[in-house]
Design a protein around this motif. Structure first.
Motif, PDB file in Angstrom:
ATOM      1  N   TYR A  56     -67.057  40.822 -74.707  1.00  0.00           N
ATOM      2  CA  TYR A  56     -67.175  39.631 -75.676  1.00  0.00           C
ATOM      3  C   TYR A  56     -66.687  38.571 -74.928  1.00  0.00           C
ATOM      4  O   TYR A  56     -67.346  37.286 -75.285  1.00  0.00           O
ATOM      5  CB  TYR A  56     -66.616  39.907 -77.106  1.00  0.00           C
ATOM      6  N   SER A  57     -65.608  38.428 -74.173  1.00  0.00           N
ATOM      7  CA  SER A  57     -65.869  37.684 -73.545  1.00  0.00           C
ATOM      8  C   SER A  57     -65.907  37.280 -71.611  1.00  0.00           C
ATOM      9  O   SER A  57     -65.617  36.609 -71.307  1.00  0.00           O
ATOM     10  CB  SER A  57     -64.421  36.494 -74.048  1.00  0.00           C
ATOM     11  N   ALA A  58     -65.357  38.735 -71.748  1.00  0.00           N
ATOM     12  CA  ALA A  58     -65.127  38.986 -70.075  1.00  0.00           C
ATOM     13  C   ALA A  58     -66.459  38.422 -69.233  1.00  0.00           C
ATOM     14  O   ALA A  58     -67.427  39.149 -68.993  1.00  0.00           O
ATOM     15  CB  ALA A  58     -64.773  40.089 -69.251  1.00  0.00           C
ATOM     16  N   SER A  59     -66.659  37.573 -68.107  1.00  0.00           N
ATOM     17  CA  SER A  59     -67.247  36.845 -67.562  1.00  0.00           C
ATOM     18  C   SER A  59     -67.506  36.577 -66.039  1.00  0.00           C
ATOM     19  O   SER A  59     -68.369  36.179 -65.882  1.00  0.00           O
ATOM     20  CB  SER A  59     -67.520  35.675 -68.174  1.00  0.00           C
ATOM     21  N   ALA A  60     -66.673  37.098 -65.785  1.00  0.00           N
ATOM     22  CA  ALA A  60     -66.214  37.550 -64.348  1.00  0.00           C
ATOM     23  C   ALA A  60     -68.143  38.177 -63.778  1.00  0.00           C
ATOM     24  O   ALA A  60     -68.144  38.877 -64.114  1.00  0.00           O
ATOM     25  CB  ALA A  60     -65.156  38.318 -63.978  1.00  0.00           C
ATOM     26  N   LYS A  61     -68.059  37.269 -62.084  1.00  0.00           N
ATOM     27  CA  LYS A  61     -69.683  38.112 -61.678  1.00  0.00           C
ATOM     28  C   LYS A  61     -69.799  39.164 -60.449  1.00  0.00           C
ATOM     29  O   LYS A  61     -70.320  39.895 -61.390  1.00  0.00           O
ATOM     30  CB  LYS A  61     -69.073  36.813 -60.400  1.00  0.00           C
ATOM     31  N   ILE A  62     -67.945  39.556 -60.841  1.00  0.00           N
ATOM     32  CA  ILE A  62     -68.160  41.075 -60.085  1.00  0.00           C
ATOM     33  C   ILE A  62     -68.756  42.265 -61.295  1.00  0.00           C
ATOM     34  O   ILE A  62     -68.919  43.392 -60.936  1.00  0.00           O
ATOM     35  CB  ILE A  62     -67.094  41.695 -59.792  1.00  0.00           C
ATOM     36  N   LEU A  63     -68.552  41.858 -62.510  1.00  0.00           N
ATOM     37  CA  LEU A  63     -68.347  43.068 -63.611  1.00  0.00           C
ATOM     38  C   LEU A  63     -70.007  43.320 -63.405  1.00  0.00           C
ATOM     39  O   LEU A  63     -70.594  43.975 -64.653  1.00  0.00           O
ATOM     40  CB  LEU A  63     -68.406  42.498 -65.204  1.00  0.00           C
ATOM     41  N   SER A  64     -71.068  41.586 -63.382  1.00  0.00           N
ATOM     42  CA  SER A  64     -72.296  41.952 -62.646  1.00  0.00           C
ATOM     43  C   SER A  64     -72.980  43.308 -61.972  1.00  0.00           C
ATOM     44  O   SER A  64     -74.267  43.941 -62.027  1.00  0.00           O
ATOM     45  CB  SER A  64     -73.058  41.088 -62.963  1.00  0.00           C
ATOM     46  N   ASP A  65     -72.093  43.997 -61.529  1.00  0.00           N
ATOM     47  CA  ASP A  65     -72.283  45.105 -60.365  1.00  0.00           C
ATOM     48  C   ASP A  65     -71.870  46.249 -60.932  1.00  0.00           C
ATOM     49  O   ASP A  65     -71.464  47.203 -60.949  1.00  0.00           O
ATOM     50  CB  ASP A  65     -71.292  44.730 -58.674  1.00  0.00           C
ATOM     51  N   LYS A  66     -74.280  46.791 -61.366  1.00  0.00           N
ATOM     52  CA  LYS A  66     -73.859  48.027 -61.547  1.00  0.00           C
ATOM     53  C   LYS A  66     -73.393  49.293 -60.862  1.00  0.00           C
ATOM     54  O   LYS A  66     -73.477  49.986 -61.482  1.00  0.00           O
ATOM     55  CB  LYS A  66     -75.466  48.387 -62.563  1.00  0.00           C
ATOM     56  N   THR A  67     -73.528  49.200 -59.114  1.00  0.00           N
ATOM     57  CA  THR A  67     -73.352  50.038 -59.049  1.00  0.00           C
ATOM     58  C   THR A  67     -71.686  50.122 -59.021  1.00  0.00           C
ATOM     59  O   THR A  67     -71.573  51.735 -59.008  1.00  0.00           O
ATOM     60  CB  THR A  67     -73.311  49.424 -56.957  1.00  0.00           C
ATOM     61  N   VAL A 300     -66.079  34.948 -81.891  1.00  0.00           N
ATOM     62  CA  VAL A 300     -66.475  35.481 -83.097  1.00  0.00           C
ATOM     63  C   VAL A 300     -67.780  36.161 -82.970  1.00  0.00           C
ATOM     64  O   VAL A 300     -68.535  37.095 -83.576  1.00  0.00           O
ATOM     65  CB  VAL A 300     -66.162  34.863 -84.624  1.00  0.00           C
ATOM     66  N   SER A 301     -69.168  35.136 -82.593  1.00  0.00           N
ATOM     67  CA  SER A 301     -71.062  35.494 -82.375  1.00  0.00           C
ATOM     68  C   SER A 301     -70.723  36.464 -81.358  1.00  0.00           C
ATOM     69  O   SER A 301     -71.939  37.286 -81.615  1.00  0.00           O
ATOM     70  CB  SER A 301     -71.384  34.601 -82.277  1.00  0.00           C
ATOM     71  N   SER A 302     -70.570  36.664 -80.477  1.00  0.00           N
ATOM     72  CA  SER A 302     -70.093  37.742 -79.326  1.00  0.00           C
ATOM     73  C   SER A 302     -69.397  38.864 -80.003  1.00  0.00           C
ATOM     74  O   SER A 302     -70.261  39.925 -78.884  1.00  0.00           O
ATOM     75  CB  SER A 302     -69.738  36.844 -78.153  1.00  0.00           C
ATOM     76  N   ILE A 303     -68.384  39.204 -80.462  1.00  0.00           N
ATOM     77  CA  ILE A 303     -68.055  40.045 -81.062  1.00  0.00           C
ATOM     78  C   ILE A 303     -69.398  40.381 -82.269  1.00  0.00           C
ATOM     79  O   ILE A 303     -69.597  41.660 -82.175  1.00  0.00           O
ATOM     80  CB  ILE A 303     -66.473  40.057 -81.704  1.00  0.00           C
ATOM     81  N   GLN A 304     -69.910  39.885 -83.125  1.00  0.00           N
ATOM     82  CA  GLN A 304     -71.171  40.259 -83.563  1.00  0.00           C
ATOM     83  C   GLN A 304     -71.774  40.977 -83.166  1.00  0.00           C
ATOM     84  O   GLN A 304     -72.617  41.776 -83.709  1.00  0.00           O
ATOM     85  CB  GLN A 304     -71.177  39.007 -84.685  1.00  0.00           C
ATOM     86  N   SER A 305     -72.091  40.065 -82.221  1.00  0.00           N
ATOM     87  CA  SER A 305     -73.710  40.442 -81.192  1.00  0.00           C
ATOM     88  C   SER A 305     -73.218  42.149 -80.609  1.00  0.00           C
ATOM     89  O   SER A 305     -73.890  43.232 -80.687  1.00  0.00           O
ATOM     90  CB  SER A 305     -73.673  39.439 -80.090  1.00  0.00           C
ATOM     91  N   SER A 306     -71.634  42.276 -80.082  1.00  0.00           N
ATOM     92  CA  SER A 306     -71.534  43.172 -79.489  1.00  0.00           C
ATOM     93  C   SER A 306     -71.431  44.230 -80.513  1.00  0.00           C
ATOM     94  O   SER A 306     -72.387  45.631 -80.549  1.00  0.00           O
ATOM     95  CB  SER A 306     -69.846  42.804 -79.320  1.00  0.00           C
ATOM     96  N   VAL A 307     -71.163  44.575 -82.492  1.00  0.00           N
ATOM     97  CA  VAL A 307     -70.813  45.659 -83.580  1.00  0.00           C
ATOM     98  C   VAL A 307     -72.027  45.954 -83.726  1.00  0.00           C
ATOM     99  O   VAL A 307     -73.057  47.071 -83.883  1.00  0.00           O
ATOM    100  CB  VAL A 307     -70.527  45.342 -84.128  1.00  0.00           C
ATOM    101  N   ILE A 308     -72.645  44.364 -83.859  1.00  0.00           N
ATOM    102  CA  ILE A 308     -74.057  44.906 -83.972  1.00  0.00           C
ATOM    103  C   ILE A 308     -75.575  46.199 -82.963  1.00  0.00           C
ATOM    104  O   ILE A 308     -76.271  46.342 -83.040  1.00  0.00           O
ATOM    105  CB  ILE A 308     -75.205  43.417 -84.228  1.00  0.00           C
ATOM    106  N   ALA A 309     -75.046  45.836 -81.395  1.00  0.00           N
ATOM    107  CA  ALA A 309     -76.583  46.110 -80.742  1.00  0.00           C
ATOM    108  C   ALA A 309     -75.449  47.653 -80.800  1.00  0.00           C
ATOM    109  O   ALA A 309     -76.439  48.791 -80.649  1.00  0.00           O
ATOM    110  CB  ALA A 309     -75.472  45.599 -79.333  1.00  0.00           C
ATOM    111  N   LEU A 310     -74.097  47.647 -81.013  1.00  0.00           N
ATOM    112  CA  LEU A 310     -73.670  49.009 -80.766  1.00  0.00           C
ATOM    113  C   LEU A 310     -74.181  49.875 -82.272  1.00  0.00           C
ATOM    114  O   LEU A 310     -74.796  51.789 -82.309  1.00  0.00           O
ATOM    115  CB  LEU A 310     -72.455  49.225 -81.116  1.00  0.00           C
ATOM    116  N   ALA A 311     -74.421  48.955 -83.654  1.00  0.00           N
ATOM    117  CA  ALA A 311     -74.362  50.104 -84.635  1.00  0.00           C
ATOM    118  C   ALA A 311     -76.552  50.399 -84.758  1.00  0.00           C
ATOM    119  O   ALA A 311     -76.740  51.521 -84.947  1.00  0.00           O
ATOM    120  CB  ALA A 311     -74.894  48.966 -85.622  1.00  0.00           C
ATOM    121  N   HIS A 312     -77.097  49.469 -83.913  1.00  0.00           N
ATOM    122  CA  HIS A 312     -78.764  49.485 -83.443  1.00  0.00           C
ATOM    123  C   HIS A 312     -78.849  50.668 -82.290  1.00  0.00           C
ATOM    124  O   HIS A 312     -79.715  51.510 -82.620  1.00  0.00           O
ATOM    125  CB  HIS A 312     -79.298  48.793 -83.215  1.00  0.00           C
ATOM    126  N   ALA A 313     -77.544  50.892 -82.045  1.00  0.00           N
ATOM    127  CA  ALA A 313     -78.110  51.884 -80.287  1.00  0.00           C
ATOM    128  C   ALA A 313     -77.544  52.806 -81.190  1.00  0.00           C
ATOM    129  O   ALA A 313     -78.105  54.219 -80.913  1.00  0.00           O
ATOM    130  CB  ALA A 313     -77.410  51.692 -79.565  1.00  0.00           C
TER     131      ALA A 313
END
Length: 802
Positions: A56-67, A300-313
């Motif tokens: 919900y808050s880790a924003s380092a560029k390297i984490l966008s590398d899906k490989t 708080v908003s980011s954590i909510q979005s994480s939980v909601i995304a998991l719930a819908h998944a």
């Protein structure tokens, strides 16, 4: 390892398999952690089973590398966008001399490197780059922070500093700087921009303005309602709430005046366990509001979005409806990851969707810290950054007040100046040099000066060009007025002379001056004076063509008339055989017509092939455009003047030989003087004309025209007018003939008082039929016969009155 252990195992061990496709783990997904450093470490382990990890808050560029991190997702944007937004912010406020500070971790290094790259692409220079290394010893870290503080204090021109760092380091740095009142602009990354512990620092307002970036948050109203209704329960497994209520109860009893400082005090936090929780429900209810006041909405908003995304998944994966799920919860983590990537819903106005890099593109809130009632708060949003539009959305006009802050290595070069960078310096450090004359710059910090147009000029250091003024010899110019006066005076004098000559046309003075030829000569002089007006005022093609030809032809006519008179005098009074030959070919009208006709031909050919025309000279004068006549063929111009000079020279030679004529017939002497004045005038004209530039160039020729014309008028007509008006006794036939007779006897070496013998030799005495009478009677009886024998070749009409 507990997360990755096999489901329903008791020892939390991870079994070794060659294929984990159907491996069922104890945990299916993880929300968190908050920091990039821990997220990277955890993600490397969770990748083995492709277990979804939503931070919900880790924003380092390297984490966008899906490989490298195929199972990592996050409900915040990558720091690439935050760094880009910061660089755009710095650039938009024209700050080109900024400092950067970063702590030595993946998040900070990545963020600050991205910012520097983006900023330099926008022309922003980095004054200093300070890194706070991670030390095992707090003492070494504090020492390094003090060094950085000294750099900031000494860099007086740096007014803007971008900080990607841990909040703990920022606290130490601000504690040092707050006593110096440095008053700078701090651009805060999301890692510390909304940290309450920093706002509580003493004299925090002395460090200047803090512009914070935070992840754009959605609505958290449901969470706020939940917090308001929290109640203490001894059996609760919520360790956080249990610790908080104990600490809040303690602080409310110990330090009621500043409960915020009490709760943030580490010593109190260590001893909270020794105190019981108050049974005062009102106090516990106040604790809930304290939580609401201090939560970070973005997190708080980011954590909510994480939980909601998991719930819908999960709902989609297990095929659940409102009552039941059709599929069992026995599924592998990678299946849930696949379902998460397909989530695309809108919840309370917030779109929940992961892009191809597993990131949210929610954007950023930009807020400024503000001092209210002695406390620093940061809930004042002044702008937003839209990632998809790549633009700022201004929410408060106070945001634009930052434009008053100047953070530059060199002051901006003003209009009319040029940036000149020194070798080895930053491109943002330069000197300002004024543009050269006839060049300009009309933008701030111009890289180059631009030339003015040909019809424009500019002084050194000019921001614009001025139109060159059109100049020519104007009518109302003082010099022009003087020339006009003398030209008009000459014309008036000519009219006066014409009147005098007409009234005395039958007198010897007028007849000896050429008779009717005198009027032609006066007319030609009048045209010469009139040509002066064509040299004044704004030139045009017609005036340019007429003025030179008018003067050339009229003055040639005048000199031709003088030539016929000097030639006639030479033949009449010079006794030699050549004159007897020449007198047979003498015809005054033919000579005048032939000489003037040649000049007409010269001028005609000049006008046909390359005649004078108007021209605008934009280069000769620095601030003016000279509108003048281009003479076209200067060879033709020289031929025209040269031809006049040739006629004047011939006239001068004949007149000079006849300079010793009798007193009342000394016209040759005055012709000589007039030709001398002409030569002096035009010999002086040539070097002056060649070296003179500008609007007064025509005046040089006008002065020469006036001087040479006045020379002929004064020398050849004024003496005759003097005789007619003031020496009337000399303007009689008898007086005139007496002078001629005396001159004839003198030329024959005979005294006028001796008697003339009729036997005298014809070789020594002119052939006359003269008796032995007195001189007086000889003049009365024989003067006409004498003159007719002397000049019997001359036109009868001219000489009959003599």
């Amino acid at each position: 390892m507990k997360f990755l252990s096999k489901a329903n195992s008791s020892d939390y061990c991870v079994e070794v398999h060659c294929n984990y496709t159907d491996y069922l783990t104890t945990v299916k997904a993880v929300v968190g952690p908050a920091t990039s450093e821990v997220s990277i470490s955890v993600a490397r382990l969770l990748n083995m089973n492709l277990m979804p990890q939503i931070s919900y808050s880790a924003s380092a560029k390297i984490l966008s590398d899906k490989t490298r991190f195929p199972a990592f997702l996050r409900t915040v944007p990558s720091d690439v966008y935050q760094s880009k937004a910061m660089a755009m912010l710095v650039h938009s406020f024209n700050w080109n001399w900024v400092g950067t500070i970063a702590s030595d971790d993946d998040y900070s290094r990545s963020g600050i490197d991205n910012f520097i790259s983006e900023a330099e692409n926008l022309g922003v220079c980095i004054a200093f780059r300070e890194i706070i290394p991670f030390y095992a010893s707090d003492q070494k870290a504090t020492s390094r922070i003090k060094e950085i503080a000294n750099v900031i204090i000494n860099q007086t021109r740096v007014k803007v500093i971008v900080v990607f760092s841990r909040a703990s380091y920022v606290i130490e740095l601000f504690e040092i700087l707050s006593i110096h009142n440095i008053n700078k602009v701090w651009i805060a990354s999301d890692s510390w921009s909304s940290n309450n512990n920093i706002t509580r620092l003493e004299n925090i307002q002395n460090i200047g303005d803090i512009v914070g970036f935070a992840f754009k948050s959605g609505s958290i109203s449901t969470f706020q309602d939940y917090v308001k209704n929290l109640s203490y329960n001894l059996t609760s497994v919520n360790i956080f709430l249990k610790k908080f209520y104990m600490l809040y109860s303690f602080c409310s009893e110990v330090q009621n005046d500043d409960i915020d400082s009490c709760i943030s005090n580490e010593n109190y936090q260590m001893n909270y366990g020794n105190n019981h929780v108050s049974n005062n429900m009102e106090l516990l209810h106040q604790g809930n509001y304290f939580i609401l006041k201090n939560i970070e909405p973005g997190v708080v908003s980011s954590i909510q979005s994480s939980v909601i995304a998991l719930a819908h998944a999960l709902k989609n994966l297990l095929k659940c409806n409102e009552e039941i799920c059709q599929r069992s919860s026995d599924f592998a983590p990678w299946e849930l990851l696949k379902a998460l990537k397909n989530v695309n819903i809108t919840e309370e106005g917030t779109r929940i969707h992961f892009d191809s890099s597993g990131d949210f593109l929610s954007g950023y809130h930009i807020f400024m810290w503000k001092l209210i009632n002695g406390k620093m708060v940061f809930n004042h949003t002044v702008a937003e950054f839209d990632i998809e539009k790549n633009a700022f959305i201004i929410k408060d006009s106070h945001f634009n007040e930052l434009k008053n802050v100047i953070s530059k290595c060199s002051n901006s070069c003003q209009h009319g100046q040029l940036k000149l960078s020194s070798e080895g310096q930053h491109t943002c450090c330069y000197d300002c040099v004024n543009c050269s004359s006839n060049m300009f710059s009309n933008i701030t910090d111009a890289q180059q000066c631009y030339y003015c147009l040909k019809d424009e000029w500019a002084p050194a250091g000019s921001a614009s060009c001025n139109k060159k003024q059109m100049v020519f010899l104007e009518w109302m110019n003082a010099f022009s007025i003087v020339l006009i006066f003398f030209s008009a005076l000459g014309i008036v004098l000519i009219f006066v002379i014409i009147v005098i000559f007409i009234k005395n046309i039958n007198t010897p003075a007028v007849k000896s001056n050429g008779g009717h030829i005198s009027f032609i000569m006066l007319f030609s002089l009048m045209l010469s004076f009139a040509s002066v007006y064509l040299f004044l005022g704004k030139p045009n093609d017609i005036s340019c063509k007429i003025r030179q030809c008018l003067f050339g032809i009229s003055f040639t006519l005048s000199v031709s008339c003088a030539l016929t008179k000097s030639l006639a005098i030479q033949i009449a009074f010079n006794f030699n055989p050549a004159n007897n030959y020449l007198k047979n070919f003498y015809n005054s009208w033919l000579i005048i017509g032939f000489c003037t006709g040649l000049q007409v031909i010269i001028c005609t050919m000049w006008l046909i092939f390359n005649g004078p025309r108007t021209e605008r000279d934009v280069l000769r004068l620095p601030r003016e455009i000279l509108e003048e006549c281009n003479e076209g063929s200067y060879v033709a111009f020289a031929v025209m003047l040269g031809y006049i000079a040739l006629l004047a020279l011939i006239c001068f030679i004949f007149a000079f030989k006849g300079r010793k004529l009798p007193e009342n017939y000394n016209e040759a002497k005055f012709i000589t003087f007039s030709m001398l004045i002409y030569f002096i005038s035009w010999i002086t004209f040539v070097p002056v004309y060649v070296t003179t530039k500008g609007q007064f160039l025509p005046a040089v020729e006008v002065v020469t025209i006036l001087s040479s014309t006045y020379g002929i008028l004064c020398c050849q007509f004024f003496p005759k007018c003097y005789i007619i008006l003031f020496k009337k006794e000399n303007n009689t036939t008898s007086s005139f003939l007496k002078n001629l007779y005396d001159y004839s006897l003198k030329s024959a070496n005979i005294s006028p008082h001796s008697q003339i013998s009729p036997k005298s030799s014809l070789n020594s005495i002119p052939p006359l039929s003269i008796q032995k009478h007195s001189f007086k009677n000889s003049v009365k009886i024989n003067s006409k016969s004498f003159l007719e024998n002397r000049v019997n070749w001359m036109p009868r009409k001219r000489f009959s009155s003599l």
